[in-house]
Design a protein around this motif. Structure first.
Motif, PDB file in Angstrom:
ATOM      1  N   ASP A   1      77.642  14.142  53.410  1.00 11.73           N
ATOM      2  CA  ASP A   1      77.487  13.221  54.535  1.00 11.73           C
ATOM      3  C   ASP A   1      75.996  12.896  54.607  1.00 11.73           C
ATOM      4  OD1 ASP A   1      77.195  11.863  56.894  1.00 11.73           O
ATOM      5  OD2 ASP A   1      78.439  13.216  58.090  1.00 11.73           O
TER       6      ASP A   1
ATOM      7  N   SER B   1      76.223   5.947  56.542  1.00 12.27           N
ATOM      8  CA  SER B   1      76.374   5.060  57.702  1.00 12.27           C
ATOM      9  C   SER B   1      75.185   4.112  57.699  1.00 12.27           C
ATOM     10  CB  SER B   1      76.350   5.890  58.989  1.00 12.27           C
ATOM     11  OG  SER B   1      76.097   5.056  60.104  1.00 12.27           O
TER      12      SER B   1
ATOM     13  N   GLY C   1      80.217   4.660  58.939  1.00 10.35           N
ATOM     14  CA  GLY C   1      80.049   5.965  58.290  1.00 10.35           C
ATOM     15  C   GLY C   1      81.180   6.941  58.574  1.00 10.35           C
ATOM     16  N   THR C   2      81.871   6.772  59.687  1.00 11.91           N
ATOM     17  CA  THR C   2      83.006   7.646  59.985  1.00 11.91           C
ATOM     18  C   THR C   2      84.146   7.313  59.025  1.00 11.91           C
ATOM     19  OG1 THR C   2      82.321   7.532  62.294  1.00 11.91           O
ATOM     20  CG2 THR C   2      84.486   8.489  61.861  1.00 11.91           C
TER      21      THR C   2
HETATM   22  C1  LIG Z   1      75.656  12.838  60.272  1.00 18.64           C
HETATM   23  C2  LIG Z   1      76.501  11.651  60.624  1.00 18.64           C
HETATM   24  N1  LIG Z   1      77.731  11.541  60.122  1.00 18.64           N
HETATM   25  C3  LIG Z   1      78.512  10.485  60.368  1.00 18.64           C
HETATM   26  C4  LIG Z   1      78.081   9.453  61.174  1.00 18.64           C
HETATM   27  C5  LIG Z   1      79.023   8.343  61.502  1.00 18.64           C
HETATM   28  O1  LIG Z   1      78.560   7.078  61.165  1.00 18.64           O
HETATM   29  P1  LIG Z   1      79.037   5.779  61.975  1.00 18.64           P
HETATM   30  O2  LIG Z   1      78.419   5.840  63.338  1.00 18.64           O
HETATM   31  O3  LIG Z   1      78.529   4.654  61.157  1.00 18.64           O
HETATM   32  O4  LIG Z   1      80.525   5.812  62.026  1.00 18.64           O
HETATM   33  C6  LIG Z   1      76.777   9.495  61.700  1.00 18.64           C
HETATM   34  C7  LIG Z   1      76.206   8.381  62.466  1.00 18.64           C
HETATM   35  O5  LIG Z   1      76.332   8.069  63.545  1.00 18.64           O
HETATM   36  C8  LIG Z   1      75.968  10.627  61.432  1.00 18.64           C
HETATM   37  O6  LIG Z   1      74.733  10.736  61.933  1.00 18.64           O
END
Ligand SMILES: Cc1ncc(COP(=O)(O)O)c(C=O)c1O
Length: 375
Positions: A159, A183, A62-63
């Motif tokens: 997001d 994510s 998700g990042t």
């Molecule tokens: C609000 C939010 N944005 C971004 C992310 C990033 O996702 P990831 O951990 O898959 O990189 C997360 C999750 O951990 C999240 O809760």
């Protein structure tokens, strides 16, 4: 102390989908096509349809889905991106990784989500985008945010990492901005067996650029020509098999989360426990059940003695985290006050009735003990 109510229960979800995954993985191992391929395409098509968006692009997490979206939009050095400070740090991190500057905004005291007023207060002549975070599984007022973004000529990126299946006036999370980012971290409402993510969008050009950027900037249809500077952020086929199997259960699991939240709302209605409010017009999916409580540490300790796990999302707002202090520009009082009061209670699809009752009773007991202590 043994755990009576865990914070979440991934194993119960895994058990439910295990036969479909075993079958999908057996086929995949037979073919041994681990990058891209049928399972990934199947998931991308299903996820796009679920989100009401023409395109979905699977990525590594998700990042990356946020960072790649910013890169593909050409947002980078010299540009500012507004981010609510009450979010997981990855939202702001992705902006910095893309080379842009995060500008932090405060949130609503009722929902702890971004409002159009908070957004407008953070706009400068360098603002290119705003990342609207559907934190805890709840969407903010997307109509007023959409109008404010249009007025300012600013792109909305959603997001939706915590909001798989949430809606705003019937429209799915991820389908309302220029792009929606997800994510599939294992603990999310739709979680893989490792890291995974996706972007959804109605913009075909943007979708093509993200497809290229996730794969070293490759030109479509060519293995050796690179048209953009990209990275390696592809969705693994083994994760796509898991996501296909779990997607079939997502609505049912979200419904279970909703009914647990309704139990919490009823139990705490006349107590000092203030659950974060729903946005009128939104239908949340309760990734987290967040309450504002008096004397949080005492309450969390009391829950722990009863074998009930709890957590905090998030104890330090982004603008107060050391690496982000240089982007901070004054106080953001709502987020700062909330950070010391919020407590996340257990909520997961397979939570039993007696476990819900146990949490309600223990929280109410702890709150009345805390009140006596204050008096
Ligand atoms: C609000 C939010 N944005 C971004 C992310 C990033 O996702 P990831 O951990 O898959 O990189 C997360 C999750 O951990 C999240 O809760």
């Amino acid at each position: 102390m043994s755990v009576h109510v865990p914070f979440t229960d991934l194993a119960a979800m895994t058990r439910e989908v295990r036969p479909a995954i075993d079958q999908g993985w057996a086929q995949l191992l037979e073919r041994s096509a681990f990058i891209g391929g049928e399972a990934v395409v199947e998931f991308e098509e299903a996820w796009a349809e679920y989100c009401g968006a023409p395109h979905a692009i699977g990525v590594a997490n998700g990042t990356d889905s946020l960072q790649l979206t910013l890169m593909a939009l050409g947002i980078g050095p010299g540009d500012e991106v507004i981010v609510p400070t009450n979010t997981f740090v990855a939202t702001a991190e992705a902006v910095v990784l893309a080379g842009a500057t995060p500008r932090f905004a405060d949130v609503s005291p009722q929902t702890l989500l971004l409002t159009s007023a908070d957004f407008e207060a953070a706009i400068t002549n360098r603002t290119r985008a705003v990342i609207v975070v559907h934190l805890y599984g709840q969407m903010p007022d997307m109509d007023s945010l959409g109008r404010a973004a249009d007025r300012a000529g600013v792109v909305i990126i959603e997001d939706a990492a915590q909001a798989h299946g949430a809606t705003w006036r019937g429209r799915p999370a991820g389908s309302m901005g220029r792009a929606g980012s997800f994510s599939f971290y294992p603990g999310k409402n739709l979680g893989a067996f490792g890291d995974a993510g996706a972007v959804v969008t109605a913009d075909a050009d943007l979708a093509n650029r993200i497809r290229s950027v996730r794969d070293h900037g490759r030109m479509a249809g060519s293995h050796y020509r690179h048209e953009l500077i990209g990275t390696n952020s592809r969705l693994d086929a083994i994760q796509a098999v898991v996501l296909n199997a779990k997607l079939a259960r997502l609505d049912e699991w979200n419904e279970a989360r909703r009914s647990i939240m309704m139990r919490y709302r009823a139990a705490f209605a006349s107590s000092p426990v203030r659950l974060v409010e729903d946005t009128p017009g939104g239908q949340g999916v309760y990734h987290l059940a967040v309450a504002r409580v008096p004397q949080r540490t005492r309450i969390q300790q009391h829950l722990a003695t009863q074998g009930i796990q709890s957590s905090i999302h998030y104890p330090i707002p982004c603008h107060r985290q050391d690496p982000y202090l240089r982007f901070a520009d004054g106080r953001l009082p709502v987020s700062e006050a909330a950070a010391s009061e919020i407590l996340s209670l257990p909520i997961f699809p397979h939570m039993r009735d007696d476990q819900i009752t146990q949490v309600c009773d223990a929280v109410l007991e702890a709150v009345s003990a805390a009140e006596v202590h204050v008096a």
